[in-house]
Enzyme design. Structure first.
Site, PDB file in Angstrom:
ATOM      1  N   ASP A   1       0.176  -0.306  -3.798  1.00  0.00           N
ATOM      2  CA  ASP A   1       0.794   1.042  -3.656  1.00  0.00           C
ATOM      3  C   ASP A   1       2.221   0.678  -3.173  1.00  0.00           C
ATOM      4  O   ASP A   1       2.905   0.307  -4.162  1.00  0.00           O
ATOM      5  CB  ASP A   1      -0.033   1.876  -2.438  1.00  0.00           C
ATOM      6  CG  ASP A   1       0.274   3.195  -2.255  1.00  0.00           C
ATOM      7  OD1 ASP A   1      -0.155   4.114  -3.077  1.00  0.00           O
ATOM      8  OD2 ASP A   1       0.985   3.389  -1.339  1.00  0.00           O
ATOM      9  N   ARG A   2       2.714   1.058  -2.048  1.00  0.00           N
ATOM     10  CA  ARG A   2       4.190   0.925  -1.510  1.00  0.00           C
ATOM     11  C   ARG A   2       4.584  -0.578  -1.676  1.00  0.00           C
ATOM     12  O   ARG A   2       5.438  -0.881  -2.009  1.00  0.00           O
ATOM     13  CB  ARG A   2       4.501   1.685  -0.255  1.00  0.00           C
ATOM     14  CG  ARG A   2       3.918   2.992  -0.065  1.00  0.00           C
ATOM     15  CD  ARG A   2       4.428   3.972  -0.991  1.00  0.00           C
ATOM     16  NE  ARG A   2       6.005   4.048  -0.870  1.00  0.00           N
ATOM     17  CZ  ARG A   2       6.854   4.863  -1.856  1.00  0.00           C
ATOM     18  NH1 ARG A   2       6.082   5.349  -2.884  1.00  0.00           N
ATOM     19  NH2 ARG A   2       7.966   4.842  -1.504  1.00  0.00           N
TER      20      ARG A   2
ATOM     21  N   HIS B   1      -8.509   4.011  -5.081  1.00  0.00           N
ATOM     22  CA  HIS B   1      -7.109   3.676  -4.891  1.00  0.00           C
ATOM     23  C   HIS B   1      -7.314   2.352  -3.804  1.00  0.00           C
ATOM     24  O   HIS B   1      -6.604   1.412  -4.097  1.00  0.00           O
ATOM     25  CB  HIS B   1      -6.272   4.567  -4.378  1.00  0.00           C
ATOM     26  CG  HIS B   1      -5.034   4.305  -4.155  1.00  0.00           C
ATOM     27  ND1 HIS B   1      -3.945   3.753  -5.057  1.00  0.00           N
ATOM     28  CD2 HIS B   1      -4.256   4.084  -2.976  1.00  0.00           C
ATOM     29  CE1 HIS B   1      -2.805   3.806  -4.454  1.00  0.00           C
ATOM     30  NE2 HIS B   1      -2.828   3.930  -3.340  1.00  0.00           N
TER      31      HIS B   1
ATOM     32  N   TYR C   1       9.376   6.990   1.307  1.00  0.00           N
ATOM     33  CA  TYR C   1       9.366   7.654   0.154  1.00  0.00           C
ATOM     34  C   TYR C   1      10.574   8.113  -0.441  1.00  0.00           C
ATOM     35  O   TYR C   1      10.774   8.491  -1.611  1.00  0.00           O
ATOM     36  CB  TYR C   1       8.294   8.714   0.328  1.00  0.00           C
ATOM     37  CG  TYR C   1       6.937   8.248   0.401  1.00  0.00           C
ATOM     38  CD1 TYR C   1       6.039   8.414  -0.829  1.00  0.00           C
ATOM     39  CD2 TYR C   1       6.284   7.503   1.319  1.00  0.00           C
ATOM     40  CE1 TYR C   1       4.742   8.114  -0.915  1.00  0.00           C
ATOM     41  CE2 TYR C   1       4.842   7.100   1.056  1.00  0.00           C
ATOM     42  CZ  TYR C   1       4.135   7.302  -0.153  1.00  0.00           C
ATOM     43  OH  TYR C   1       2.927   6.803  -0.075  1.00  0.00           O
TER      44      TYR C   1
ATOM     45  N   HIS D   1       2.818  14.544  -2.413  1.00  0.00           N
ATOM     46  CA  HIS D   1       3.421  14.150  -1.154  1.00  0.00           C
ATOM     47  C   HIS D   1       4.605  13.440  -1.535  1.00  0.00           C
ATOM     48  O   HIS D   1       5.727  13.281  -0.570  1.00  0.00           O
ATOM     49  CB  HIS D   1       2.513  12.991  -0.501  1.00  0.00           C
ATOM     50  CG  HIS D   1       2.242  11.856  -1.391  1.00  0.00           C
ATOM     51  ND1 HIS D   1       1.453  12.206  -2.740  1.00  0.00           N
ATOM     52  CD2 HIS D   1       2.097  10.688  -1.268  1.00  0.00           C
ATOM     53  CE1 HIS D   1       1.240  11.020  -3.142  1.00  0.00           C
ATOM     54  NE2 HIS D   1       1.588  10.057  -2.397  1.00  0.00           N
TER      55      HIS D   1
END
Length: 288
Positions: free
Chosen positions: A104-105, A269, A209, A149
């Site tokens: 992910d990030r 995920h 983000y 988001h």
């Protein structure tokens, strides 16, 4: 909460920022980077296995967990800055070259580290994310609602932080629920830790983000224009996003990673927690 059997230390990286880092094992070093809304604890199953014959390094990314959370200014949360943190941590621990896996990030940070520091990153794994430019390209029309988001936290400072702070457990918990096919993979104590850590990091999580809609786009576009690629072997583990969003994930990845192994997985995920044996298998295959 801590990873059993791991030693913890704070490692300075740059501009007075230090990261919380867990380390265990001996052998070729592997750095594991967590995603949202998690901390390094997401690697608890995978890290324990890999540490039997590798040096495993699990930091909290800047702005997350117990790592420092600098103000959102001067590119503090660009993936370029966060990638430099990772290289600095590995070097501080005596490892100028290392394998790198991110979820992910953390995968976005890993990709930038591979582009910016090809002599440091020997092999790279990305878990369930697309490179930044491609991520924005495939999210359009009603399909973009699955990633609302991203748009919320891309807004200028003020509104997103205030809105999230109004109901932080509901906001962060929403993604833990939505993205997991097996809710039991994140047990109550771990979930509580993720929520606590996220509540305490709202401005820096939003800044991370926001960077992906601003400076990271600029940096990735410049890399693409220059023909930059990931020169090391790359393993991508990904859900079948293409079925839902209408694109060929392997074709998206190929221009970035000529030496590519792309695997479609069937878990949710949070694959390092939902399907750790599968993740371990593929990471060990990458590390051979």
């Amino acid at each position: 909460m801590q990873l059993p059997g791991f030693d913890y230390q704070r490692v300075p990286v740059a501009d007075g920022v230090s990261l919380n880092v867990a380390v265990a094992g001996t052998g070729h070093p592997v750095v594991l980077l967590h995603g949202f809304p998690q901390t390094h604890l997401m690697w608890r199953h995978v890290a324990a296995d890999l540490a039997t014959d590798h040096t495993v390094i699990c930091p909290d990314l800047r702005g997350y967990g117990a790592s420092d959370k600098p103000a959102d200014e001067g590119g503090a949360y660009s993936k370029r800055t966060m990638a430099a943190d990772v290289v600095a941590v590995a070097r501080a621990l005596g490892h100028p070259r290392f394998a790198l896996a991110g979820h992910d990030r953390g995968a976005l940070v890993a990709i930038r580290a591979g582009l910016d520091h090809p002599d440091a990153v020997t092999r790279l794994a990305s878990l369930d994310v697309l490179p930044t430019l491609d991520m924005w390209d495939v999210l359009h029309g009603v399909s973009a609602s699955v990633a609302f988001h991203l748009y919320l936290m891309a807004q200028p400072p003020g509104l997103p932080e205030t809105m999230i702070a109004g109901a932080p457990d509901e906001f962060f918990g929403y993604f833990l629920d939505l993205w997991a096919r097996d809710p039991s993979a994140v047990p109550p104590d771990v979930r509580a830790e993720y929520l606590r850590a996220s509540r305490e990091a709202i401005p820096s999580i939003v800044a991370d983000y926001r960077a992906s809609a601003t400076v990271d786009v600029t940096d990735d576009a410049a890399s693409r224009a220059a023909g930059a690629v990931l020169r090391m072997p790359v393993t991508v583990l990904q859900q079948d996003w293409g079925a839902a969003l209408g694109y060929d994930a392997t074709a998206v990845w190929r221009p970035w990673a000529p030496d590519l192994t792309h695997v479609t997985v069937t878990c949710g995920h949070f694959m390092a927690e939902e399907a750790p044996a599968e993740v371990i298998k593929h990471l060990r295959g990458m590390l051979v």
